[in-house]
Design an enzyme around this catalytic site. Structure first.
Site, mmCIF file in Angstrom:
data_model
loop_
_atom_site.group_PDB
_atom_site.id
_atom_site.type_symbol
_atom_site.label_atom_id
_atom_site.label_comp_id
_atom_site.label_asym_id
_atom_site.label_seq_id
_atom_site.Cartn_x
_atom_site.Cartn_y
_atom_site.Cartn_z
ATOM 1 N N TYR A 1 0.945 -1.276 0.195
ATOM 2 C CA TYR A 1 -0.006 -0.035 0.075
ATOM 3 C C TYR A 1 0.749 1.317 -0.192
ATOM 4 O O TYR A 1 1.848 1.389 0.811
ATOM 5 C CB TYR A 1 -0.948 0.072 1.164
ATOM 6 C CG TYR A 1 -1.652 -1.225 1.708
ATOM 7 C CD1 TYR A 1 -2.295 -2.015 0.598
ATOM 8 C CD2 TYR A 1 -2.098 -1.584 3.225
ATOM 9 C CE1 TYR A 1 -3.192 -3.081 0.921
ATOM 10 C CE2 TYR A 1 -2.892 -2.516 3.361
ATOM 11 C CZ TYR A 1 -3.267 -3.306 2.490
ATOM 12 O OH TYR A 1 -4.272 -4.452 2.737
ATOM 13 N N CYS B 1 5.647 -0.461 4.256
ATOM 14 C CA CYS B 1 5.913 -0.437 2.835
ATOM 15 C C CYS B 1 6.932 0.869 2.550
ATOM 16 O O CYS B 1 7.781 0.570 1.658
ATOM 17 C CB CYS B 1 4.751 -0.265 1.942
ATOM 18 S SG CYS B 1 3.528 -1.788 2.155
HETATM 19 N N1 GSH Z 1 5.310 -6.728 10.890
HETATM 20 C C1 GSH Z 1 5.084 -6.378 9.696
HETATM 21 C C2 GSH Z 1 5.954 -5.680 8.752
HETATM 22 O O1 GSH Z 1 6.993 -5.130 9.349
HETATM 23 O O2 GSH Z 1 6.078 -5.996 7.713
HETATM 24 C C3 GSH Z 1 3.641 -5.445 9.640
HETATM 25 C C4 GSH Z 1 2.918 -5.176 8.346
HETATM 26 C C5 GSH Z 1 1.388 -4.479 8.476
HETATM 27 O O3 GSH Z 1 0.812 -4.715 9.578
HETATM 28 N N2 GSH Z 1 1.213 -4.119 7.338
HETATM 29 C C6 GSH Z 1 -0.377 -3.951 7.350
HETATM 30 C C7 GSH Z 1 -1.183 -4.748 6.913
HETATM 31 O O4 GSH Z 1 -0.941 -5.431 5.960
HETATM 32 C C8 GSH Z 1 -0.357 -2.525 6.544
HETATM 33 S S1 GSH Z 1 -0.059 -0.976 7.345
HETATM 34 N N3 GSH Z 1 -2.383 -5.201 7.581
HETATM 35 C C9 GSH Z 1 -3.203 -6.265 7.165
HETATM 36 C C10 GSH Z 1 -4.471 -5.495 6.407
HETATM 37 O O5 GSH Z 1 -4.467 -4.428 5.816
HETATM 38 O O6 GSH Z 1 -5.509 -6.144 6.313
#
Ligand code: GSH
Length: 288
Positions: free
Chosen positions: A20, A26
């Site tokens: 995103y 990201c």
């Molecule tokens: N610990 C992970 C990392 O560092 O990559 C966290 C990634 C994360 O929480 N990403 C969020 C996500 O994809 C977006 S900010 N959440 C699941 C969703 O949107 O359904």
């Protein structure tokens, strides 16, 4: 998908970032890829269907970084360590590097089974380091962890602070994430209104969970803390950014268009450091 091309990238990794645009995790990865001058594709994931993530064995978070069409890397800090270690060990293949980061089975705070990577903040070098170099590495690790465990938690309570700010934030996502490619016009209106409402409440819950009293004050304090630790250095990494600089810079970029950024970050002394990292990343000063 979009393509970022860097002529100096000779790694042949064929990177594709599933993301995103405004997700802080990201943004950390893009900061790293741009700084080191990698070429990569960007695929904006549909936040509702997530159909783009069909190859990831059930992992439904972003960022995911695909390499060689078939290998998927997950967890932003782990990915940063893996790529940095790869660049510093010319003789090793990326597969060998990935094997240096074993996963162990664990549980998250809700009791859900997850994989943990105990050395995810470590970059691995095949030479012996002096005590001073080891101290620098430790500092880098500690601040990277601080970005993940503290700084990033301040973002949601700030950018979704009121319904008005939450709507502004989602409208900026709509633009930054090029939602016209993902959603129809009516879906976009719905996604902004629904997203803003849901995140307003989630922001309040996160604020409580992380014991934040005044979100703007905490953001201010975090910036001060970073600048105090930086002292007279240009970057936490010294004359060049290290992974802690790139992580914090990336996390900040995720809300650069928001009121919280303009009200706090832009007015702090951290903004000079931020501009310095921005220049270094945008010029790919870490390219090999
Ligand atoms: N610990 C992970 C990392 O560092 O990559 C966290 C990634 C994360 O929480 N990403 C969020 C996500 O994809 C977006 S900010 N959440 C699941 C969703 O949107 O359904």
């Amino acid at each position: 998908s979009r393509r970022i091309i860097n002529e100096d990238d000779h790694t042949g990794l064929k990177l594709r970032l599933y993301q995103y645009q405004s997700c802080p995790f990201c943004c950390k990865i893009r900061a790293l890829l741009d700084y080191y001058g990698f070429s990569y594709d960007i695929v904006e994931v549909n936040p509702v269907s997530k159909k783009e993530l069909s190859g990831t064995n059930g992992y439904k978070k972003v960022p995911v970084l695909r390499l060689h069409d078939s290998t998927y890397l997950m967890e932003s800090s782990l990915i940063m360590s893996q790529l940095a270690t790869f660049l510093q060990n010319e003789k090793r293949s990326i597969e060998e590097i990935i094997d240096m980061y074993p996963a162990i089975d664990s549980f998250d705070e809700n009791g859900k089974a997850i994989k943990k990577h105990p050395n995810k903040y470590f970059t691995m070098l095949e030479k012996n380091l002096s005590p001073a170099e080891l101290a620098k590495q430790r500092e880098e690790r500690e601040w990277r962890e601080w970005v993940d465990e503290h700084f990033i938690h301040l973002i949601s309570p700030n950018v979704y602070r009121s319904m008005e700010e939450s709507l502004e934030t989602f409208k900026s996502f709509e633009v930054a994430g090029e939602w016209e490619r993902i959603f129809s016009h009516i879906e976009r209106i719905f996604a902004v209104a629904l997203g803003a409402t849901v995140m307003y409440f989630i922001g309040k819950r996160l604020k409580k969970k992380h014991n934040i009293v005044d979100e703007r004050q905490s953001l201010h304090d975090a910036c001060e803390k970073w600048m105090d630790a930086l002292g007279s250095r240009k970057f936490m990494g010294g004359d060049q950014p290290n992974l802690a600089d790139l992580a914090l810079y990336g996390a900040m970029n995720s809300f650069v268009g928001c009121r919280a950024f303009k009200e706090v970050i832009a007015k702090e002394r951290i903004s000079t450091w931020y501009m310095r990292v921005k220049e270094s990343v945008e010029n790919s000063e870490g390219r090999q």
